[in-house]
Scaffold this active site. Sequence first.
Site, PDB file in Angstrom:
ATOM      1  N   HIS A  37       0.849  -1.210   0.000  1.00 28.76           N
ATOM      2  CA  HIS A  37       0.000   0.000   0.000  1.00 28.76           C
ATOM      3  C   HIS A  37       0.881   1.255   0.000  1.00 28.76           C
ATOM      4  O   HIS A  37       1.039   1.906   1.038  1.00 28.76           O
ATOM      5  CB  HIS A  37      -0.886   0.020   1.248  1.00 28.76           C
ATOM      6  CG  HIS A  37      -1.945  -1.025   1.298  1.00 28.76           C
ATOM      7  ND1 HIS A  37      -3.249  -0.791   0.893  1.00 28.76           N
ATOM      8  CD2 HIS A  37      -1.906  -2.315   1.710  1.00 28.76           C
ATOM      9  CE1 HIS A  37      -3.971  -1.903   1.059  1.00 28.76           C
ATOM     10  NE2 HIS A  37      -3.178  -2.848   1.553  1.00 28.76           N
ATOM     11  N   HIS A 187      -9.494  -7.879  -0.847  1.00 34.02           N
ATOM     12  CA  HIS A 187      -9.057  -8.002   0.558  1.00 34.02           C
ATOM     13  C   HIS A 187     -10.115  -8.778   1.347  1.00 34.02           C
ATOM     14  O   HIS A 187     -11.296  -8.427   1.303  1.00 34.02           O
ATOM     15  CB  HIS A 187      -8.971  -6.618   1.205  1.00 34.02           C
ATOM     16  CG  HIS A 187      -7.667  -5.921   1.060  1.00 34.02           C
ATOM     17  ND1 HIS A 187      -7.203  -5.444  -0.129  1.00 34.02           N
ATOM     18  CD2 HIS A 187      -6.722  -5.591   1.993  1.00 34.02           C
ATOM     19  CE1 HIS A 187      -6.029  -4.841   0.071  1.00 34.02           C
ATOM     20  NE2 HIS A 187      -5.713  -4.918   1.347  1.00 34.02           N
ATOM     21  N   HIS A 219      -4.779 -11.808   2.397  1.00 32.38           N
ATOM     22  CA  HIS A 219      -5.019 -12.066   3.826  1.00 32.38           C
ATOM     23  C   HIS A 219      -5.762 -13.390   4.019  1.00 32.38           C
ATOM     24  O   HIS A 219      -5.226 -14.324   4.555  1.00 32.38           O
ATOM     25  CB  HIS A 219      -5.721 -10.897   4.514  1.00 32.38           C
ATOM     26  CG  HIS A 219      -4.995  -9.591   4.337  1.00 32.38           C
ATOM     27  ND1 HIS A 219      -3.642  -9.492   4.485  1.00 32.38           N
ATOM     28  CD2 HIS A 219      -5.424  -8.353   3.975  1.00 32.38           C
ATOM     29  CE1 HIS A 219      -3.255  -8.238   4.253  1.00 32.38           C
ATOM     30  NE2 HIS A 219      -4.314  -7.532   3.924  1.00 32.38           N
TER      31      HIS A 219
END
Length: 366
Positions: A37, A187, A219
């Site tokens: 990010h 995500h 994730h």
Amino acid sequence: MFNDEHTEIGIEAEEGSPMAAAPTPLITAGLVDAHIHPDKSSWSDPWMKRRPAADLADLIGNNIKALSEYTHSVEERAFALLSHAHRNGTLAMRAHVDIGPEVGLANIEGVRAAAERIPSLDVQIVCFPQFGLLTNPGTADLMAASLHAGADIVGGIDPVGLENDLHGHLDTVFGMAQAAGRDLDIHLHDGGEQGLAEIREIAARTEAAGMQGHVTIPHAFALCDDSLPSLRETLDAVADAQVWIATCALGPDPVPDLALLEAHGVQVAAGSDGVRDSWSPFGTGSMVDRAHLLGYRTGAITDSDLERCWRIASLEGARMLGIADIASDATATSPTRLEFGAPTIAQLVVDRPAPARVVRHGHDIR
Ligand SMILES: [Zn+2]
């Protein structure tokens, strides 16, 4: 300001120590950061003091508060972080960049401008609805516009945990990706059987859309919980749909059992996630460090365990991003390669030295 000779948490090689430079360099393929990010990073800014956070909502709230507190622009912070990662061996990355009425297209444009200043680094930009998609009016239109303003890939986030509308969220992001012919990267922090059900739904939609190999779930904490009855069935669904899993091996977060995922044929890549942003003070942007942390967090013991972590941080990431010149092992004459002063990959992952040389398309980066 930053130590380029060794990665931030690395240690100096000393004469006669087990990690003293080998006579001939160890040659490896380039590293790939499959999840970072850059727009949130405080890299090049003065030290950022973080606010406490008890849950995802707190973290997102802190993220919004931090937007007005940076000293440097998105482009300058992203350029500083990308340059540092590149000198430490990252040759390609997938950047998740915030989009929504809070920031408009500015972060996408800033990261794209930074990436264009480093032509030897491949940067794929995901338009990432960090602050909500269906729950944040105007975001979907901005995402669609961003695909013509620097973004490459459609993003999503916790269809149930953040949006409480599994099908509405997935209809939107799959629809947008299919209409524009783009990959999708969703995500997913949602855990438990609910998280697994979301993952199976994403896998089913991936197959129905013919998007095998073009959808990533970063994730995927639900896949890390071996107590869940439908874990194995879900891993098989993920493998069948060729959905990629991106893990970041972060301190407080669950990390998948790499051997279990491998046994089920699940494709895994690795990334930094946030680097010194409002979410966490940690991160160096180095995928050498990330391979080390992945080994540490997954309890790697054997050379084979350590080599798998390296492969996930390099070749597997290149396969996920579709980067041809990194997707196979390199030799001393490969136009794209890294050179390390380490005797083996296993020891490299443990010692985490910075590369002695980084070469892309025949040109030296360091
Ligand atoms: Zn992320």
